[in-house]
Design a protein around this motif. Structure first.
Motif, PDB file in Angstrom:
ATOM      1  N   UNK A  30      31.043  50.431 -10.715  1.00 35.41           N
ATOM      2  CA  UNK A  30      31.211  50.172 -12.154  1.00 35.41           C
ATOM      3  C   UNK A  30      32.653  50.398 -12.617  1.00 35.41           C
ATOM      4  N   UNK A  31      33.479  51.051 -11.754  1.00 32.51           N
ATOM      5  CA  UNK A  31      34.841  51.325 -12.217  1.00 32.51           C
ATOM      6  C   UNK A  31      35.921  51.253 -11.143  1.00 32.51           C
ATOM      7  N   UNK A  32      35.575  51.039  -9.861  1.00 33.00           N
ATOM      8  CA  UNK A  32      36.611  51.097  -8.829  1.00 33.00           C
ATOM      9  C   UNK A  32      36.465  50.005  -7.781  1.00 33.00           C
ATOM     10  N   UNK A  33      35.358  49.984  -7.067  1.00 36.63           N
ATOM     11  CA  UNK A  33      35.145  49.027  -5.986  1.00 36.63           C
ATOM     12  C   UNK A  33      34.103  47.998  -6.409  1.00 36.63           C
ATOM     13  N   UNK A  34      34.022  46.886  -5.667  1.00 33.16           N
ATOM     14  CA  UNK A  34      32.982  45.896  -5.964  1.00 33.16           C
ATOM     15  C   UNK A  34      31.785  46.045  -5.040  1.00 33.16           C
ATOM     16  N   UNK A 136      38.119  48.438 -15.450  1.00 30.71           N
ATOM     17  CA  UNK A 136      38.666  47.674 -14.325  1.00 30.71           C
ATOM     18  C   UNK A 136      38.208  46.209 -14.352  1.00 30.71           C
ATOM     19  N   UNK A 137      37.084  45.934 -14.991  1.00 31.60           N
ATOM     20  CA  UNK A 137      36.525  44.589 -14.990  1.00 31.60           C
ATOM     21  C   UNK A 137      37.559  43.587 -15.517  1.00 31.60           C
ATOM     22  N   UNK A 138      37.962  42.657 -14.657  1.00 26.60           N
ATOM     23  CA  UNK A 138      38.926  41.627 -15.028  1.00 26.60           C
ATOM     24  C   UNK A 138      40.372  42.079 -15.080  1.00 26.60           C
TER      25      UNK A 138
END
Length: 146
Positions: A30-34, A136-138
């Motif tokens: 949700x904030x670092x890795x996919x 981090x999203x986008x």
């Protein structure tokens, strides 16, 4: 002389929630890795993928002290250590240290970039854990190839 990158932030959540936010891939995505092949656990190896890069990154030599520290290797020249300290107000001080590279021009660039990268990691984690916001999203789509 060995180079190191450092970043520190205070998160207004109890140490257990912050710890879980780092070792649990459902939270980390949700904030670092996919993607991650699993939870960070001592002795385990996981593979991380980031939204803006095609490569996959093996994370190994993982050592966990519940609610105290997480360390791992994702660059054979360095060790990442994340330490957690519960403060009297029940917030958590999070410190990231990555070190081990020899001093040279390329590695000096690495140290500066990684200090910024770890500061970004901490800011994104704080926003997500405290407010549910996915900073981090986008944010790094411009780095994608093509």
């Amino acid at each position: 002389m060995k180079l190191e990158s450092n970043a520190t932030i205070q998160i207004q959540k109890p140490v257990g929630e912050v710890f879980e936010g780092i070792v649990n891939p459902e939270k980390m995505t949700k904030y670092f890795i996919s993607e991650s092949t699993g939870r960070l656990e001592t002795g385990k190896e996981v593979i991380w993928k980031f939204p803006e890069f095609d490569n996959k990154y093996p994370v190994n030599k993982i050592k966990i002290e519940t609610n105290r520290s997480i360390s791992f290797v994702w660059d054979p020249e360095t060790i990442v250590k994340i330490t957690l300290e519960e403060l009297p107000d029940h917030s958590t001080l999070v410190r990231v240290n990555e070190n081990g590279k020899e001093l040279n021009e390329n590695n000096l660039k690495w140290a500066l970039e990684n200090s910024g990268g770890w500061a970004n990691f901490l800011a994104c984690m704080k926003a997500y854990l405290e407010y549910g916001i996915q900073l981090r999203k986008g944010a790094f789509d411009f780095m994608r190839k093509g």
